[in-house]
Design a protein around this motif. Structure first.
Motif, PDB file in Angstrom:
ATOM      1  N   MET A 168      45.144 -29.369 -15.892  1.00 29.77           N
ATOM      2  CA  MET A 168      44.381 -30.454 -16.501  1.00 29.77           C
ATOM      3  C   MET A 168      42.895 -30.261 -16.227  1.00 29.77           C
ATOM      4  N   LYS A 169      42.072 -30.673 -17.188  1.00 29.24           N
ATOM      5  CA  LYS A 169      40.622 -30.585 -17.051  1.00 29.24           C
ATOM      6  C   LYS A 169      40.045 -31.995 -16.871  1.00 29.24           C
ATOM      7  N   ILE A 170      39.209 -32.128 -15.856  1.00 31.56           N
ATOM      8  CA  ILE A 170      38.551 -33.411 -15.580  1.00 31.56           C
ATOM      9  C   ILE A 170      37.049 -33.188 -15.620  1.00 31.56           C
ATOM     10  N   LEU A 171      36.343 -34.026 -16.355  1.00 28.69           N
ATOM     11  CA  LEU A 171      34.885 -33.954 -16.430  1.00 28.69           C
ATOM     12  C   LEU A 171      34.300 -35.225 -15.834  1.00 28.69           C
ATOM     13  N   ILE A 172      33.438 -35.077 -14.828  1.00 24.71           N
ATOM     14  CA  ILE A 172      32.728 -36.218 -14.268  1.00 24.71           C
ATOM     15  C   ILE A 172      31.297 -36.209 -14.791  1.00 24.71           C
ATOM     16  N   VAL A 173      30.824 -37.382 -15.188  1.00 26.90           N
ATOM     17  CA  VAL A 173      29.485 -37.512 -15.752  1.00 26.90           C
ATOM     18  C   VAL A 173      28.652 -38.367 -14.805  1.00 26.90           C
ATOM     19  N   SER A 174      27.586 -37.785 -14.250  1.00 28.64           N
ATOM     20  CA  SER A 174      26.737 -38.515 -13.323  1.00 28.64           C
ATOM     21  C   SER A 174      25.367 -38.748 -13.946  1.00 28.64           C
ATOM     22  N   PRO A 175      24.869 -39.978 -13.909  1.00 31.40           N
ATOM     23  CA  PRO A 175      23.498 -40.209 -14.370  1.00 31.40           C
ATOM     24  C   PRO A 175      22.480 -39.455 -13.525  1.00 31.40           C
ATOM     25  N   HIS A 176      22.743 -39.389 -12.211  1.00 30.29           N
ATOM     26  CA  HIS A 176      21.852 -38.708 -11.268  1.00 30.29           C
ATOM     27  C   HIS A 176      22.697 -37.897 -10.283  1.00 30.29           C
ATOM     28  N   PRO A 177      22.146 -36.786  -9.762  1.00 27.30           N
ATOM     29  CA  PRO A 177      22.863 -36.081  -8.706  1.00 27.30           C
ATOM     30  C   PRO A 177      23.059 -37.008  -7.508  1.00 27.30           C
ATOM     31  N   ASP A 178      24.209 -37.092  -7.010  1.00 27.97           N
ATOM     32  CA  ASP A 178      24.785 -37.861  -5.898  1.00 27.97           C
ATOM     33  C   ASP A 178      25.753 -38.920  -6.391  1.00 27.97           C
ATOM     34  N   GLU A 202      40.785 -33.613 -20.399  1.00 29.05           N
ATOM     35  CA  GLU A 202      41.814 -34.649 -20.582  1.00 29.05           C
ATOM     36  C   GLU A 202      41.381 -35.964 -19.938  1.00 29.05           C
ATOM     37  N   TRP A 203      40.639 -35.876 -18.839  1.00 25.85           N
ATOM     38  CA  TRP A 203      40.089 -37.062 -18.174  1.00 25.85           C
ATOM     39  C   TRP A 203      38.573 -36.972 -18.176  1.00 25.85           C
ATOM     40  N   ILE A 204      37.931 -38.121 -18.311  1.00 27.62           N
ATOM     41  CA  ILE A 204      36.508 -38.197 -18.010  1.00 27.62           C
ATOM     42  C   ILE A 204      36.297 -39.331 -17.011  1.00 27.62           C
ATOM     43  N   ILE A 205      35.377 -39.110 -16.080  1.00 22.42           N
ATOM     44  CA  ILE A 205      35.002 -40.122 -15.090  1.00 22.42           C
ATOM     45  C   ILE A 205      33.527 -40.415 -15.296  1.00 22.42           C
ATOM     46  N   ILE A 206      33.215 -41.692 -15.547  1.00 27.73           N
ATOM     47  CA  ILE A 206      31.860 -42.057 -15.942  1.00 27.73           C
ATOM     48  C   ILE A 206      31.380 -43.263 -15.130  1.00 27.73           C
ATOM     49  N   PRO A 207      30.066 -43.548 -15.148  1.00 27.27           N
ATOM     50  CA  PRO A 207      29.573 -44.744 -14.452  1.00 27.27           C
ATOM     51  C   PRO A 207      30.000 -46.012 -15.185  1.00 27.27           C
ATOM     52  N   GLY A 208      29.777 -47.154 -14.546  1.00 31.03           N
ATOM     53  CA  GLY A 208      30.202 -48.423 -15.127  1.00 31.03           C
ATOM     54  C   GLY A 208      29.181 -49.050 -16.060  1.00 31.03           C
ATOM     55  N   ASN A 209      29.680 -49.877 -16.938  1.00 34.63           N
ATOM     56  CA  ASN A 209      28.848 -50.553 -17.927  1.00 34.63           C
ATOM     57  C   ASN A 209      27.940 -51.615 -17.312  1.00 34.63           C
ATOM     58  N   LYS A 267      35.667 -41.640 -28.618  1.00 40.80           N
ATOM     59  CA  LYS A 267      36.600 -42.256 -29.561  1.00 40.80           C
ATOM     60  C   LYS A 267      37.669 -41.230 -29.943  1.00 40.80           C
ATOM     61  N   SER A 268      38.875 -41.707 -30.117  1.00 38.31           N
ATOM     62  CA  SER A 268      40.011 -40.803 -30.301  1.00 38.31           C
ATOM     63  C   SER A 268      39.855 -39.886 -31.501  1.00 38.31           C
ATOM     64  N   PHE A 269      39.231 -40.370 -32.572  1.00 35.15           N
ATOM     65  CA  PHE A 269      39.090 -39.530 -33.763  1.00 35.15           C
ATOM     66  C   PHE A 269      38.004 -38.468 -33.579  1.00 35.15           C
ATOM     67  N   ARG A 270      37.174 -38.621 -32.528  1.00 34.30           N
ATOM     68  CA  ARG A 270      36.148 -37.621 -32.229  1.00 34.30           C
ATOM     69  C   ARG A 270      36.586 -36.674 -31.117  1.00 34.30           C
ATOM     70  N   SER A 271      37.261 -37.229 -30.129  1.00 39.96           N
ATOM     71  CA  SER A 271      37.659 -36.432 -28.961  1.00 39.96           C
ATOM     72  C   SER A 271      39.123 -36.705 -28.642  1.00 39.96           C
ATOM     73  N   PRO A 272      40.045 -36.224 -29.481  1.00 41.70           N
ATOM     74  CA  PRO A 272      41.467 -36.525 -29.286  1.00 41.70           C
ATOM     75  C   PRO A 272      42.051 -35.942 -28.013  1.00 41.70           C
ATOM     76  N   TYR A 273      41.349 -34.993 -27.398  1.00 36.65           N
ATOM     77  CA  TYR A 273      41.832 -34.365 -26.166  1.00 36.65           C
ATOM     78  C   TYR A 273      41.660 -35.271 -24.952  1.00 36.65           C
ATOM     79  N   ILE A 274      40.800 -36.291 -25.023  1.00 37.39           N
ATOM     80  CA  ILE A 274      40.584 -37.190 -23.884  1.00 37.39           C
ATOM     81  C   ILE A 274      41.736 -38.190 -23.806  1.00 37.39           C
ATOM     82  N   ARG A 275      42.468 -38.150 -22.689  1.00 38.58           N
ATOM     83  CA  ARG A 275      43.637 -39.016 -22.530  1.00 38.58           C
ATOM     84  C   ARG A 275      43.382 -40.176 -21.568  1.00 38.58           C
ATOM     85  N   LYS A 276      42.379 -40.024 -20.708  1.00 38.35           N
ATOM     86  CA  LYS A 276      42.089 -41.092 -19.746  1.00 38.35           C
ATOM     87  C   LYS A 276      40.592 -41.174 -19.511  1.00 38.35           C
TER      88      LYS A 276
END
Length: 219
Positions: free
Chosen positions: A1-11, A101-108, A127-136
């Motif tokens: 499985m591939k997991i991508l974490i998105v950080s606004p800033h390093p740390d 398959e997973w992305i981890i992002i900051p909160g709204n 959105k599923s029609f743009r990135s159908p590979y993202i499951r969580k």
């Protein structure tokens, strides 16, 4: 499985999900890091601090053994001044390259405007029609940002990761960011980081990281 974490800033990646990243990597999953902002002279940062931050990022990449790293190097605390369409286009290219398959992002509802912009742009790209590979999609709890967010909104965790075995390693990752950690009672202190992990683990385990599931698609 591939997991991508998105950080606004390093740390942000280590504060919010350091233990989880370590656990996922140990379990054989591939982990990727997309960082949105960075320091430059044109943003008003000194040559010395730029060099220090570059060392931080290099050491963090080696620490987690990321399978891929992307750095947009946009201006810190300046994302709300940019056309979100530009950020969305850049994020979509990374999503399509990694196909996580997973992305981890900051909160709204995080206090920092950069966090909220990154959340909005990631959601536009997932959105599923743009990135159908993202499951969580998970939003992470980033100490010193999430708890200081909008008072009429609240981070409500519904997904917990036992990081008892990974907690010391998480602290070692955070220690790499020696310019960002200060003495208690500063929010980003080791005492507060441990207290939050104990609180989130209460009744489950010794230490945990908490997330909010925004979307989950079961196969």
């Amino acid at each position: 499985m591939k997991i991508l974490i998105v950080s606004p800033h390093p740390d942000d990646e280590s504060l919010g999900a350091g233990g989880t990243l370590i656990k996922l990597k140990k379990s054989g999953h591939k982990i990727y890091w997309l960082n949105i902002t960075d320091v430059k002279e044109e943003y008003g940062f000194s040559t010395e601090f730029i060099k220090k931050r570059s060392e931080h990022i290099k050491n963090i990449i080696n620490f987690y053994k990321f399978d891929g790293f992307f750095n947009f190097q946009l201006q810190p605390a300046g994302l709300s001044n940019l056309d979100e369409g530009i950020i969305i286009s850049k994020i979509r290219k990374v999503f399509d390259e990694v196909k996580p398959e997973w992305i981890i992002i900051p909160g709204n509802y995080d206090a920092h405007s950069d966090h909220r912009v990154v959340y909005n742009c990631c959601m536009a790209c997932s959105k599923s029609f743009r990135s159908p590979y993202i499951r969580k999609i998970l939003s992470m709890e980033i100490i010193s940002e999430t708890e200081f967010g909008f008072q009429n909104e609240k981070f409500i965790p519904n997904f917990f990761v036992d990081i008892t075995e990974e907690f010391e390693s998480k602290l070692n990752a955070i220690k790499i960011y020696d310019t960002e950690i200060e003495k208690f009672p500063f929010p980003r202190s080791f005492e507060n980081i441990e207290s939050l992990a104990i609180f989130r683990g209460g009744g489950i385990c010794k230490y945990a990281e908490a997330f909010h599931i925004i979307k989950e698609i079961l196969f």
